[in-house]
Write an enzyme that holds these catalytic residues in place. Structure first.
Site, short mmCIF file in Angstrom:
data_model
loop_
_atom_site.label_atom_id
_atom_site.label_comp_id
_atom_site.label_asym_id
_atom_site.label_seq_id
_atom_site.Cartn_x
_atom_site.Cartn_y
_atom_site.Cartn_z
N HIS A 167 0.82 -1.22 0.00
CA HIS A 167 0.00 0.00 0.00
C HIS A 167 0.85 1.28 0.00
CE1 HIS A 167 -3.71 -2.15 0.28
NE2 HIS A 167 -3.41 -2.72 1.43
N HIS A 205 -6.55 -6.92 -1.28
CA HIS A 205 -6.76 -5.47 -1.38
C HIS A 205 -5.90 -4.89 -2.49
CE1 HIS A 205 -7.57 -6.72 2.83
NE2 HIS A 205 -8.69 -6.05 2.58
#
Ligand SMILES: [Zn+2]
Length: 360
Positions: A167, A205
């Site tokens: 991320h 994700h």
């Protein structure tokens, strides 16, 4: 397949993630890596120690200001007395350098230690403790060591990175991640090979970090399969189905609750798409939090699904660096990673060739 490892991961053991203002138990814990190592050693994967690399491997991907901040954040927090008053043991932001706040102004580095994390963090879920930087640095070194192994002729290598990294953007951290290990490995391969590299993210994700870091270049082709942010999932603001504006990026966003079939098909489609860009090496950002048994899992992928997805990636027949990302079911994480690595090895060996990515 070599298993690249650093004992330093245990130095990062966060107490709490602050979610909607409420401290909740942190799930990104040392037991995750220990479980993976136990399973992979039992399966015969040889352990290789992560070797320290130069800062240049990190600054090729991240802003120096982010690295400098992360390296000293906990010490600044400690020196400012914030552990005693108000009693917060870990670095947690409260005020953010939001684009709408700053307009065209460059964000200053705040004078106050308690304001500084908001210059670099994009969420409150990613605490920095006393040993976080050393652990994050060792995870990046593990990814770089795995990349060195494939540059040296290994068909594939696995880096047991903890904390995860996918991320993190060039200038901001979050999502339980501090350094983008997979992006650092991809950049390292690109520099050594002088040829395009594919980075495929199969964590549940969106791999927003690599998309952001490499969005302007076709030298690192980025693909991500993940649960659809439009259905309410992290990272919420991006990762929607399609190309997200970047020409060498593709996102496949799946509906929550999907099982093996759509997930494996998406992994195979991303592999085919990436192969069309002529990559000379592959980085797999391997999160296994799409598994059915994972806590609050958005998807229902089985070990057989991870195996099949691994085969589709291995069928690209590229030197392959596998970097650990998410996966929070400690009882299952080892067997899920093992299934994915088995699949990659079978794909690389040509098993099932023509049935998956269909690329020689
Ligand atoms: Zn994840």
């Amino acid at each position: 397949m070599p298993l690249v490892w650093s004992d330093d991961h245990v130095l990062h053991a966060p107490r709490a993630e602050v979610w909607v203002g409420v401290p909740t138990p942190a799930v990104e814990q040392p037991a995750r890596a220990a479980a993976i190592r136990a399973e992979l050693e039992q399966a015969g994967h040889p352990l290789v120690a992560a070797e320290q690399h130069r800062d240049e491997a990190l600054t090729a991907v991240h802003d120096r200001a982010l690295l400098d901040y992360l390296a000293g954040a906990w010490q600044e927090w400690d020196a400012a007395g914030l552990r005693a008053d108000p009693g917060q043991e870990e670095v947690v932001p409260y005020f953010f350098a939001h684009a709408g706040l700053l307009g065209d102004a460059a964000p200053a580095l705040p004078a106050a230690a308690w304001a500084r994390p908001g210059r670099f963090a994009f969420d409150t879920m990613t605490p920095i403790g006393r040993g976080t930087w050393q652990a994050a640095r060792s995870a990046a070194d593990a990814a770089l060591t795995a990349a060195d192994l494939v540059l040296g002729g290994a068909p594939a290598a696995y880096a047991c990175c903890r904390p995860p990294g996918h991320h993190v953007t060039r200038a901001a951290y979050g999502g339980s991640c501090y350094l983008n290990n997979a992006a650092i490995a991809a950049q390292h391969l690109l520099a050594a090979l002088g040829a395009p590299v594919a980075l495929i993210d199969v964590d549940a994700h969106h791999g927003n970090g690599a998309q952001s870091i490499f969005g302007a270049t076709a030298d690192v082709v980025t693909g991500s399969v993940h649960v659809d942010p439009a259905a309410g999932w992290f990272p919420h603001f991006l990762g929607f189905d399609g190309a997200d504006g970047a020409h060498a990026n593709r996102n496949v966003a799946l509906a929550p609750g999907g099982g093996d079939e759509p997930w494996v098909a998406a992994v195979a489609a991303l592999a085919r798409w990436a192969s069309g860009h002529g990559p000379r090496a592959l980085v797999v950002a391997l999160g296994v939090d799409a598994a059915a048994g994972a806590p609050e899992s958005p998807l229902r992928v089985s070990a057989a699904g991870f195996h099949a997805g691994g085969r589709a990636l291995g069928a690209l027949r590229l030197p392959t660096v596998v970097v650990q990302e998410g996966g929070y079911d400690v009882a299952a994480i080892g067997s899920l990673v093992r299934a994915a690595l088995d699949g990659i090895q079978e794909g690389l060996a040509g098993a099932g060739r023509g049935q998956e990515a269909g690329h020689g």
